[in-house]
Design a protein around this motif. Sequence first.
Motif, mmCIF file in Angstrom:
data_model
loop_
_atom_site.group_PDB
_atom_site.id
_atom_site.type_symbol
_atom_site.label_atom_id
_atom_site.label_comp_id
_atom_site.label_asym_id
_atom_site.label_seq_id
_atom_site.Cartn_x
_atom_site.Cartn_y
_atom_site.Cartn_z
ATOM 1 N N MET A 283 29.268 50.144 34.959
ATOM 2 C CA MET A 283 30.131 48.977 35.144
ATOM 3 C C MET A 283 29.497 47.735 34.484
ATOM 4 O O MET A 283 28.292 47.555 34.563
ATOM 5 N N THR A 284 30.344 46.929 33.870
ATOM 6 C CA THR A 284 29.808 45.713 33.247
ATOM 7 C C THR A 284 30.498 44.490 33.880
ATOM 8 O O THR A 284 31.443 44.647 34.669
ATOM 9 N N GLU A 285 30.050 43.325 33.448
ATOM 10 C CA GLU A 285 30.652 42.072 33.948
ATOM 11 C C GLU A 285 32.168 42.044 33.745
ATOM 12 O O GLU A 285 32.895 41.455 34.535
ATOM 13 N N LYS A 286 32.595 42.686 32.670
ATOM 14 C CA LYS A 286 34.040 42.647 32.314
ATOM 15 C C LYS A 286 34.937 43.127 33.453
ATOM 16 O O LYS A 286 36.076 42.692 33.584
ATOM 17 N N HIS A 287 34.392 44.047 34.242
ATOM 18 C CA HIS A 287 35.132 44.600 35.374
ATOM 19 C C HIS A 287 35.628 43.495 36.309
ATOM 20 O O HIS A 287 36.605 43.679 37.041
ATOM 21 N N PHE A 288 34.971 42.356 36.296
ATOM 22 C CA PHE A 288 35.295 41.297 37.256
ATOM 23 C C PHE A 288 36.161 40.177 36.662
ATOM 24 O O PHE A 288 36.407 39.168 37.309
ATOM 25 N N ILE A 289 36.575 40.374 35.399
ATOM 26 C CA ILE A 289 37.503 39.394 34.807
ATOM 27 C C ILE A 289 38.919 39.830 35.184
ATOM 28 O O ILE A 289 39.328 40.941 34.861
ATOM 29 N N PRO A 290 39.646 38.983 35.903
ATOM 30 C CA PRO A 290 40.971 39.430 36.371
ATOM 31 C C PRO A 290 42.023 39.417 35.262
ATOM 32 O O PRO A 290 41.883 38.683 34.276
ATOM 33 N N GLU B 217 33.579 30.636 36.393
ATOM 34 C CA GLU B 217 34.933 30.294 35.948
ATOM 35 C C GLU B 217 35.603 31.433 35.166
ATOM 36 O O GLU B 217 36.795 31.708 35.311
ATOM 37 N N LYS B 218 34.774 32.089 34.366
ATOM 38 C CA LYS B 218 35.273 33.220 33.582
ATOM 39 C C LYS B 218 35.902 34.307 34.480
ATOM 40 O O LYS B 218 36.818 35.007 34.077
ATOM 41 N N TYR B 219 35.362 34.431 35.668
ATOM 42 C CA TYR B 219 35.808 35.501 36.579
ATOM 43 C C TYR B 219 36.854 35.019 37.577
ATOM 44 O O TYR B 219 37.503 35.825 38.233
ATOM 45 N N LEU B 220 36.989 33.703 37.705
ATOM 46 C CA LEU B 220 38.005 33.112 38.591
ATOM 47 C C LEU B 220 38.695 31.995 37.807
ATOM 48 O O LEU B 220 38.415 30.805 38.012
ATOM 49 N N ILE C 220 41.258 33.340 47.891
ATOM 50 C CA ILE C 220 42.269 32.708 47.025
ATOM 51 C C ILE C 220 42.711 33.710 45.969
ATOM 52 O O ILE C 220 43.912 33.884 45.716
ATOM 53 N N GLU C 221 41.738 34.399 45.389
ATOM 54 C CA GLU C 221 42.127 35.361 44.351
ATOM 55 C C GLU C 221 43.055 36.436 44.939
ATOM 56 O O GLU C 221 44.003 36.884 44.301
#
Length: 360
Positions: A1-8, A97-100, A139-140
Motif C-alpha cells: 500500500m502507498t500514500e495514494k491509497h489515502f487520496i479520495p 491537504e492532499k488527502y483531505l 467530515i470525510e
Amino acid sequence: MTEKHFIPKAYKNSAEKGSYTWSSPSNIALVKYWGKKENQIPANPSISFTLNHCKTTTKLSFSKKENDDEFSFDVFLDDEKKDDFKPKIETFFNRIEKYLPFLKDYHFKIETANTFPHSSGIASSASGMSALALCLMSIEQALVPEITNEHFIQKASFLARLGSGSACRSLEGDLVVWGKHDQIEGSSDLFGVKYPFEVHQNFKNYKDTILLVDKGEKQVSSTVGHNLMHDHPFAKKRFKQAHENLSTLINVFKTGDIKTFIEIVESEALTLHAMMMTSMPYFILMKPNTLEIINKIWGFRQKTDSNICFTLDAGANVHVLYPENEAENVLEFIKNELVVFCQKGEYINDKIGFGAEINL
Ligand code: DP6
C-alpha cells in the motif's frame, strides 16, 4: 500500500456545516520511535501500550466559507483561545491537504480538552492529533458515506501520523505497532496497526503510573529530537536493535515472559536517552529525581521480586509499568517511596486502554 491509497476520489456529497467530537488516548512506547525520514516515515518500527485515562477530547465544528484559498481555523484549549497552537495545526493541514481536499472549503473551530494537565510534561500531541484526525475523518465520511470502518480507522491513523508520528498509535487496540517489521504481517510505515498476535494474560490490564518529575515545557522539541538521529554515529545500529527488540517481544507477549519484557522495555528507555546524550548537539533530559526513581525501582525489584519496571519519554517523567496483580503492593511502594521525587507530589494512575472511543 502507498500514500495514494489515502487520496479520495471526487466527493459526491456535500456538507454545509456541522460538528464532530472524538476522544483519543495517549500511548507509551515500549520499543521507541526515535528518528524519522521525509514525510513522517519512521526510521524504525515501534510498539506501544495505549493508555486509558490520559485522553484528549476534541470537538471540531465546521462551516462552509466563501473562498477556498487558505486554511481558516481557531483553536481553544479548555475554552481559552490558543493561537500558539496554530502553527502546528497549520503544518498538519498543509501535510494532509492532499488527502483531505475539503480542508480549505471550511472554517474550523477546534475545541480541545485533556484529562491530564497541559503542563504535566505529558505530551498531548499523540492524543490531540489522533482526536483531530478522527474528527476530520468524520467530515470525510459525511462526504463519502460508503467509507468502510476499516478505512476510516486506517486513514485516521495515517493522518494522525502526519500530525505527530506517535499519534498514529493511539487509534485502536491495546498494543499498537507502527513501522514495517518483517515478522508482523500488515505492519506499515504509513499507519499504526493493532498488534496481530497472541498476548499472554500477564500483559492484560497492565498498569502505568506516570510520575510527574518535571512538569515544564519540553526542553527538546520532538522535531529537533528526531533530527538528531540524522548522522548520529550509532543510528544504524540503533534502528537495527529496534527491529530485534520487537522480534523478541513477539515471543515475550506470547509466553508471558515478564523478565525479558522488563529487560527490553528498560533498555529501550535508556537507549532513547543514550541517543540524546550521544548526539550533536547533546542533551540530558533526565533529572536527578528521574535517576532516584530508577534506582528505587531497581532496589524494590531486587528486594521483593516484583515485576515493576520503568520506561521514559523524551523527558524527565517516569512511567512505572507493572502487572495488574501487583497493583496494590506497587502503589503502596510508589506512595511511600517515589512520590517524594515528583514535582508537587503529583502522579497519574493509568492502565492499558483500547484506543479512541469509537462508535462508527
Ligand atoms: C520519545 O511522535 O512526538 O515519545 O513525529 O515529531 O511529532 P513527531 O514526534 P513524536 O515522538 C515521540 C517520541 C517518543 C517515543 C515514542 O513515542 O515512540
